[in-house]
Write a protein that holds these residues in place. Structure first.
Motif, mmCIF file in Angstrom:
data_model
loop_
_atom_site.group_PDB
_atom_site.id
_atom_site.type_symbol
_atom_site.label_atom_id
_atom_site.label_comp_id
_atom_site.label_asym_id
_atom_site.label_seq_id
_atom_site.Cartn_x
_atom_site.Cartn_y
_atom_site.Cartn_z
ATOM 1 N N MET A 198 0.229 2.491 12.531
ATOM 2 C CA MET A 198 0.838 1.931 11.563
ATOM 3 C C MET A 198 -0.047 2.295 10.399
ATOM 4 S SD MET A 198 2.017 -1.985 11.025
ATOM 5 C CE MET A 198 0.569 -2.913 11.853
ATOM 6 N N ASP A 199 0.494 2.609 9.032
ATOM 7 C CA ASP A 199 -0.211 2.834 8.258
ATOM 8 C C ASP A 199 -0.082 1.956 6.892
ATOM 9 O OD1 ASP A 199 -1.542 4.033 6.069
ATOM 10 O OD2 ASP A 199 -0.203 5.818 5.619
ATOM 11 N N LEU A 200 -1.167 1.045 6.758
ATOM 12 C CA LEU A 200 -0.888 0.183 5.701
ATOM 13 C C LEU A 200 -1.864 0.588 4.603
ATOM 14 C CD1 LEU A 200 -1.566 -2.778 8.190
ATOM 15 C CD2 LEU A 200 0.571 -2.122 7.000
ATOM 16 N N THR A 201 -2.056 1.658 4.217
ATOM 17 C CA THR A 201 -3.070 2.170 3.273
ATOM 18 C C THR A 201 -2.753 1.749 1.842
ATOM 19 O OG1 THR A 201 -3.352 4.159 4.324
ATOM 20 C CG2 THR A 201 -4.072 4.379 2.015
ATOM 21 N N LYS B 209 -3.548 -1.854 1.347
ATOM 22 C CA LYS B 209 -5.089 -1.925 1.379
ATOM 23 C C LYS B 209 -5.622 -1.656 -0.105
ATOM 24 C CE LYS B 209 -5.648 -1.219 6.312
ATOM 25 N NZ LYS B 209 -6.354 -0.258 7.346
ATOM 26 N N TYR C 31 5.717 -3.194 15.024
ATOM 27 C CA TYR C 31 4.531 -3.422 14.228
ATOM 28 C C TYR C 31 4.119 -4.906 14.564
ATOM 29 C CZ TYR C 31 8.117 -5.807 11.924
ATOM 30 O OH TYR C 31 9.387 -6.703 11.342
#
Length: 197
Positions: free
Chosen positions: A1-4, A7, A36
């Motif tokens: 899971m890409d939470l870039t 962030k 998720y």
């Protein structure tokens, strides 16, 4: 899971974007069928909506948060306590909920930014609603000690009567935005056109 993206927004202190980013990411993950829920930053998602004063959407996030998350992540429950106090207009309770939990490093700055923003909003509200108010009453709204309230008020141009502990509010100048009437703009345009020809 890409939470870039999320962030980066938090790292740059773009807290007003957190709710929209979380909403968009949640929709993307759901559309792709990504499970998720166990990794989702529920506390940050709730705080994002609370930060922008979108308590109604925060309430819906809380309702769809799985029970297992609520039971296993006390920080999510602590964030929702802030939301509940906002929902019921428990001004002092908001500050108690903020101070009543030992926030994690990833949430601490967002909570702190919300606290400062909330204190300023309450002070502005008091400034517009009152001409005089007791120090004790202001403590309920700002979540500060009497000394803290006195200092905060004096820094913002209010005055205090030390005998009665009554604050006199300094009214903030109202900013009036002038709206341009489209018909007046049209008349001006025609007039200038007429002068040029």
């Amino acid at each position: 899971m890409d939470l870039t993206l999320l962030k980066e927004a938090i790292a740059s202190k773009s807290y007003d974007q957190v709710a929209d980013i979380c909403d968009e990411l949640e929709l993307q993950f759901a559309a792709r069928g990504v499970n998720y829920q166990n990794e989702w930053p529920y506390a940050i998602h709730l705080l994002g909506h609370i930060y922008v004063q979108d308590i109604n959407n925060a309430r819906f996030i809380w309702k769809r948060t799985p029970s297992a998350i609520k039971e296993s992540q006390p920080e999510v429950v602590a964030v929702w306590k802030i939301g509940q106090c906002l929902w019921t207009h428990d001004y002092a309770g908001v500050h108690d909920a903020i101070r009543g939990f030992d926030w994690s490093a990833e949430v601490k700055d967002l909570v702190s930014a919300f606290s400062e923003s909330y204190t300023k909003r309450m002070f502005d509200l008091l400034s517009s609603a009152y001409s005089t108010i007791t120090v004790a009453d202001v403590t309920k709204f700002l979540g500060l000690s009497e000394e803290g309230v006195t200092n905060y008020a004096l820094q913002h141009g209010w005055t205090i009567d030390p005998e009665s502990k009554m604050l006199t509010v300094r009214k903030m100048p109202k900013v009036v935005q002038q709206k341009l009437d489209p018909s007046k703009l049209q008349n001006l345009t025609e007039y200038v056109f007429h002068l040029e020809h």
